[in-house]
Design a protein around this motif. Structure first.
Motif, PDB file in Angstrom:
ATOM      1  N   LYS A   1      16.833  44.167   9.389  1.00 15.86           N
ATOM      2  CA  LYS A   1      16.438  42.760   9.253  1.00 15.86           C
ATOM      3  C   LYS A   1      17.639  41.893   8.863  1.00 15.86           C
ATOM      4  O   LYS A   1      17.922  40.894   9.508  1.00 15.86           O
ATOM      5  CB  LYS A   1      15.315  42.633   8.203  1.00 15.86           C
ATOM      6  CG  LYS A   1      14.010  43.304   8.628  1.00 15.86           C
ATOM      7  CD  LYS A   1      12.883  43.069   7.646  1.00 15.86           C
ATOM      8  CE  LYS A   1      13.089  43.739   6.314  1.00 15.86           C
ATOM      9  NZ  LYS A   1      13.161  45.212   6.353  1.00 15.86           N
ATOM     10  N   VAL A   2      18.341  42.279   7.797  1.00 17.62           N
ATOM     11  CA  VAL A   2      19.467  41.452   7.348  1.00 17.62           C
ATOM     12  C   VAL A   2      20.632  41.573   8.330  1.00 17.62           C
ATOM     13  O   VAL A   2      21.207  40.554   8.757  1.00 17.62           O
ATOM     14  CB  VAL A   2      19.924  41.864   5.923  1.00 17.62           C
ATOM     15  CG1 VAL A   2      21.109  41.002   5.485  1.00 17.62           C
ATOM     16  CG2 VAL A   2      18.774  41.736   4.918  1.00 17.62           C
TER      17      VAL A   2
ATOM     18  N   ASP B   1      23.885  51.449  14.187  1.00  9.49           N
ATOM     19  CA  ASP B   1      22.614  51.762  13.526  1.00  9.49           C
ATOM     20  C   ASP B   1      21.888  52.748  14.427  1.00  9.49           C
ATOM     21  O   ASP B   1      21.394  52.381  15.505  1.00  9.49           O
ATOM     22  CB  ASP B   1      21.776  50.482  13.344  1.00  9.49           C
ATOM     23  CG  ASP B   1      20.507  50.731  12.520  1.00  9.49           C
ATOM     24  OD1 ASP B   1      19.978  51.859  12.566  1.00  9.49           O
ATOM     25  OD2 ASP B   1      20.047  49.787  11.856  1.00  9.49           O
TER      26      ASP B   1
ATOM     27  N   TYR C   1      19.111  53.935  14.398  1.00 15.67           N
ATOM     28  CA  TYR C   1      17.666  53.729  14.572  1.00 15.67           C
ATOM     29  C   TYR C   1      17.327  52.362  15.169  1.00 15.67           C
ATOM     30  O   TYR C   1      16.167  52.009  15.301  1.00 15.67           O
ATOM     31  CB  TYR C   1      16.952  53.879  13.218  1.00 15.67           C
ATOM     32  CG  TYR C   1      17.471  55.051  12.424  1.00 15.67           C
ATOM     33  CD1 TYR C   1      17.150  56.360  12.792  1.00 15.67           C
ATOM     34  CD2 TYR C   1      18.307  54.859  11.329  1.00 15.67           C
ATOM     35  CE1 TYR C   1      17.647  57.444  12.082  1.00 15.67           C
ATOM     36  CE2 TYR C   1      18.813  55.945  10.610  1.00 15.67           C
ATOM     37  CZ  TYR C   1      18.479  57.226  10.993  1.00 15.67           C
ATOM     38  OH  TYR C   1      18.983  58.296  10.295  1.00 15.67           O
TER      39      TYR C   1
ATOM     40  N   VAL D   1      23.059  48.563   5.170  1.00 13.85           N
ATOM     41  CA  VAL D   1      22.221  49.771   5.168  1.00 13.85           C
ATOM     42  C   VAL D   1      21.543  49.914   3.805  1.00 13.85           C
ATOM     43  O   VAL D   1      22.034  49.397   2.811  1.00 13.85           O
ATOM     44  CB  VAL D   1      23.063  51.050   5.441  1.00 13.85           C
ATOM     45  CG1 VAL D   1      23.627  51.030   6.844  1.00 13.85           C
ATOM     46  CG2 VAL D   1      24.169  51.215   4.405  1.00 13.85           C
TER      47      VAL D   1
ATOM     48  N   VAL E   1      26.781  43.126   0.968  1.00 10.86           N
ATOM     49  CA  VAL E   1      25.632  42.456   0.349  1.00 10.86           C
ATOM     50  C   VAL E   1      24.463  43.443   0.326  1.00 10.86           C
ATOM     51  O   VAL E   1      23.321  43.059   0.114  1.00 10.86           O
ATOM     52  CB  VAL E   1      25.245  41.176   1.140  1.00 10.86           C
ATOM     53  CG1 VAL E   1      24.263  40.307   0.365  1.00 10.86           C
ATOM     54  CG2 VAL E   1      26.466  40.346   1.452  1.00 10.86           C
TER      55      VAL E   1
ATOM     56  N   ASP F   1      28.894  41.623  -3.365  1.00  9.18           N
ATOM     57  CA  ASP F   1      27.760  41.058  -4.118  1.00  9.18           C
ATOM     58  C   ASP F   1      27.065  42.121  -4.964  1.00  9.18           C
ATOM     59  O   ASP F   1      26.318  41.789  -5.881  1.00  9.18           O
ATOM     60  CB  ASP F   1      26.751  40.460  -3.116  1.00  9.18           C
ATOM     61  CG  ASP F   1      25.558  39.806  -3.795  1.00  9.18           C
ATOM     62  OD1 ASP F   1      25.769  39.008  -4.744  1.00  9.18           O
ATOM     63  OD2 ASP F   1      24.415  40.094  -3.397  1.00  9.18           O
TER      64      ASP F   1
ATOM     65  N   ALA G   1      19.664  37.671  -2.698  1.00  7.82           N
ATOM     66  CA  ALA G   1      18.272  37.224  -2.515  1.00  7.82           C
ATOM     67  C   ALA G   1      17.975  35.959  -3.311  1.00  7.82           C
ATOM     68  O   ALA G   1      16.841  35.480  -3.312  1.00  7.82           O
ATOM     69  CB  ALA G   1      17.328  38.337  -2.954  1.00  7.82           C
TER      70      ALA G   1
END
Ligand SMILES: NC(=O)C1=CN([C@@H]2O[C@H](COP(=O)(O)OP(=O)(O)OC[C@H]3O[C@@H](n4cnc5c(N)ncnc54)[C@H](O)[C@@H]3O)[C@@H](O)[C@H]2O)C=CC1
Ligand SMILES: O=C(O)C(=O)COP(=O)(O)O
Length: 625
Positions: free
Chosen positions: A232-233, A252, A254, A284, A311, A337, A364
């Motif tokens: 997602k990120v 990635d 997957y 990840v 991050v 971060d 976040a």
């Protein structure tokens, strides 16, 4: 091991079965899955004395009454006291807190010490954390028995001991979507700030300097960004980096190729990604596989002068190796971060390094993301406390709502059959393997039986142990106790609209306290099905019966003859025990018969003794449901 059998059978015969049924008024049947079965839903039950509301819960398969929305005013104060207690250990957005307060007693003990958390948790039903609280085995052990759900208000659940949570039957849910954009924006902010030395230049000016030559940066356009973890990120970072004119590659194993293609990103191998990128951004999760995935060896493979952004999670980068790579010039700059230890020590070399810009785990932390996360986690925790299966469950199977609503009455049946089967075993602890056959018109691939298997396990184990079983820990506890549930799906020629025609349980290599339940091949064998939304026992050993599985059950085996129902009914009536259902199955006229009697109250020993003494009755057993 799940074995699958594709046998075409004809529907079970109902030969020689006589049933006595009281009239059938309506009873409400409440499921905790309220989107499907709300207080307005009602299902007709063929049982006159069913007055309690029934709920399906993963925490306790049947709870009566507590979620009835028809609670009378006189019970309002007691329900206030019985509200669940929800401990929130880190700052959570107010919208989420408001939702939680409507449902339970909320204790906001922000930044609580781990000692205090262990003390408090014993009296809490739910715990909500962010990344700063370590939900260790000790914490979960302290909450054992009461703590039902841990809500992670965010994505990463590396601070929760999932294994311990699963062992203790504690559901873990997270809020995986509401902070995606915030994290991606922070990644881009760090990338740009690092490339243009924003932090260092700002600090220099605040120190009264004007150093235009010192802080010449590098351009982003045309550079290659390697994204590690295209979830997602990662994919949102990629999308934004494309907008900055960067060439984006990702690794990635997957990730779906078409998602990458749609954003114009090429999926490459790990080595390709790290060796050809000018900037590397990691997205990840922290797992045993990704821990220290950036180490001396992998830094060695990178381009000289590469720039790193993290991050995701501190543990993904070996921080000492990063310092060495910064010192050698292999890595030109880093923007970090998240840290292996948070907060990092005061003299953390990474934080102090001139080439590194840092933020205190702010990925976040936007107002919007925090409100969104707070609502997302509050809803997930409330749903879990209500016993619903969460779509964001981390340590339990996610059962889609449509499957759940279809299976709900069968779930109750599965638990009752498990409970009956174990009570029919003499000795009680010798069960090693249970054969379950799900008979259905549907093909084996159309049926998700995890929920049913969990409830059969619950039904079998709970009567003979102190273990508390739910969907989260059923398989784990079964394995620990050496219990094997061998499942078979049997295709039968029956109504295709029914999810399951019947469930059959067989236990072999055990003695039974009721010989009538033992089939010709020596196995304890029972079978049940759902009729009009109510679980029924339909077969005991070789006998067909039909008794609704509510209240408790008495099974008697006798030679078929007139007057048996009356004699047993009178003994129960004399003891003020209400008979709810009665059914007789027999091998033939005046031959062996089984009488299955549903009772609302448990008869006392004297009544059971008297039943056993009726001359025609060869054996009897009382089963608590
Ligand atoms: N700094 C912060 O405040 C925030 C940090 N995060 C962190 O960002 C990370 C990503 O979050 P999401 O994108 O929401 O998670 P996600 O689950 O959507 O994406 C993670 C991706 O990593 C991939 N992956 C797993 N192992 C891999 C490996 N060995 N090599 C390459 N790819 C691998 C997965 O296939 C998945 O696509 C998590 O670690 C999360 O905790 C998320 C939000 C805020
Ligand atoms: O969602 C995540 O994974 C995060 O790292 C966010 O952490 P936080 O909730 O801000 O402590």
């Amino acid at each position: 091991m799940v074995s699958t059998t594709k046998t075409i059978l004809t529907p079970l015969s109902t030969t020689a079965s006589r049933s006595f049924k009281p009239p059938a008024p309506t009873c409400r049947f409440f499921f905790l899955h309220n989107s499907h079965f709300s207080s307005n839903s009602s299902i007709k039950l063929s049982h006159s004395r069913c007055t309690t509301h029934r709920c399906l819960s993963i925490n306790s398969a049947i709870k009566t009454e507590e979620l009835s929305r028809e609670t009378s005013l006189s019970t309002a104060s007691s329900s206030e006291e019985s509200k669940p207690t929800i401990l929130v250990s880190e700052k959570l957005g107010s919208a989420g807190i408001d939702l939680l307060r409507k449902f339970g007693n909320v204790d906001c003990s922000y930044d609580i010490s781990s000692e205090d958390l262990q003390k408090k948790i014993a009296s809490c039903d739910a715990l909500i954390v962010r990344s700063g609280t370590k939900v260790t085995r000790e914490v979960l052990e302290a909450g054992k028995g009461r703590l039902k759900v841990v809500g992670r208000a965010g994505v990463g659940i590396d601070n929760v001991d999932l294994q311990a949570a699963t062992e203790f039957g504690c559901l873990v849910v997270n809020a995986p979507t509401a902070n995606t954009i915030a994290a991606a924006e922070h990644g881009i902010a760090l990338l740009a700030a690092m490339a243009r030395n924003v932090s260092q230049a700002d600090a220099s000016m605040k120190a009264g300097k004007w150093q235009r030559n010192k802080y010449v940066g590098v351009s982003m356009v045309g550079k290659t960004l390697g994204v590690l973890g295209f979830g997602k990120v990662g994919s949102e970072v990629a999308r934004r980096a494309k907008g900055l004119g960067m060439c984006v590659i990702a690794h990635d194993p997957y990730a779906p190729v078409d998602r990458a293609r749609a954003i114009g990103v090429e999926l490459v191998s790990f080595d390709q990604a790290i060796s050809s990128a000018d900037f590397i951004s990691t997205h990840v999760p922290l797992t045993p596989n990704t821990k220290n995935m950036f180490n001396d060896d992998t830094f060695e493979k990178m381009k000289k002068g590469v720039r790193i952004i993290n991050v995701a999670r501190g543990g993904v980068i070996d921080e000492d190796a990063l310092l060495r790579a910064l010192d050698s010039g292999k890595v030109a700059q880093a923007a970090i971060d998240v840290f292996a230890e948070e907060p990092p020590s005061k003299d953390c070399k990474l934080v102090k390094n001139e080439k590194v810009i840092v933020t205190p785990h702010l990925g976040a932390s936007t107002k919007e993301a925090q409100e969104g996360v707070a609502i997302e986690i509050a809803e997930a925790v409330i749903d879990a406390l209500k016993g619903e299966l969460s779509a964001t469950a981390v340590n339990a199977p996610m059962v889609p709502p449509e499957v759940l609503s279809e299976l709900a009455p069968y779930v109750l049946l599965a638990e009752k059959l498990g409970s009956i089967a174990v009570q029919l075993v003499s000795g009680g602890d010798g069960i090693r393997s249970v054969k379950v056959a799900y008979k259905s018109a549907k093909g084996p691939d159309d049926m998700d039986t995890r929920l049913l298997r969990a409830m059969i396990t619950k039904g079998i184990i709970e009567p003979i142990s102190t273990s508390y079983i739910n969907l989260v820990n059923a398989d784990f506890v079964a394995k620990q106790k050496g219990l094997r549930i061998n499942e078979a799906r049997v295709v039968v020629d029956t109504y295709p609209q029914l999810p399951i025609h019947s469930i059959q349980l067989k236990i072999s290599h055990v003695d039974s306290k009721f010989a009538g339940a033992v089939s010709d091949n020596g196995e304890i064998s029972i079978e049940g099905r759902v009729r009009y939304g109510v679980p029924h026992l339909t077969r005991v050993g070789s006998f067909s019966v039909d008794v609704s599985l509510e209240g408790s059950l008495i099974l008697c085996r006798q030679v078929d003859q007139p007057g048996m129902i009356g004699q047993v009914g009178k003994i129960l009536g004399d003891q003020n025990v209400n008979v709810s259902f009665m059914s007789v199955g027999r091998t033939g006229k005046r031959e062996q018969a089984i009488m299955a009697i549903g009772v609302d109250e448990a008869p006392n020993k004297e009544a059971l003794k008297k039943i056993g003494e009726v001359s025609a009755i060869e054996e009897s057993v009382f089963l608590k449901l």
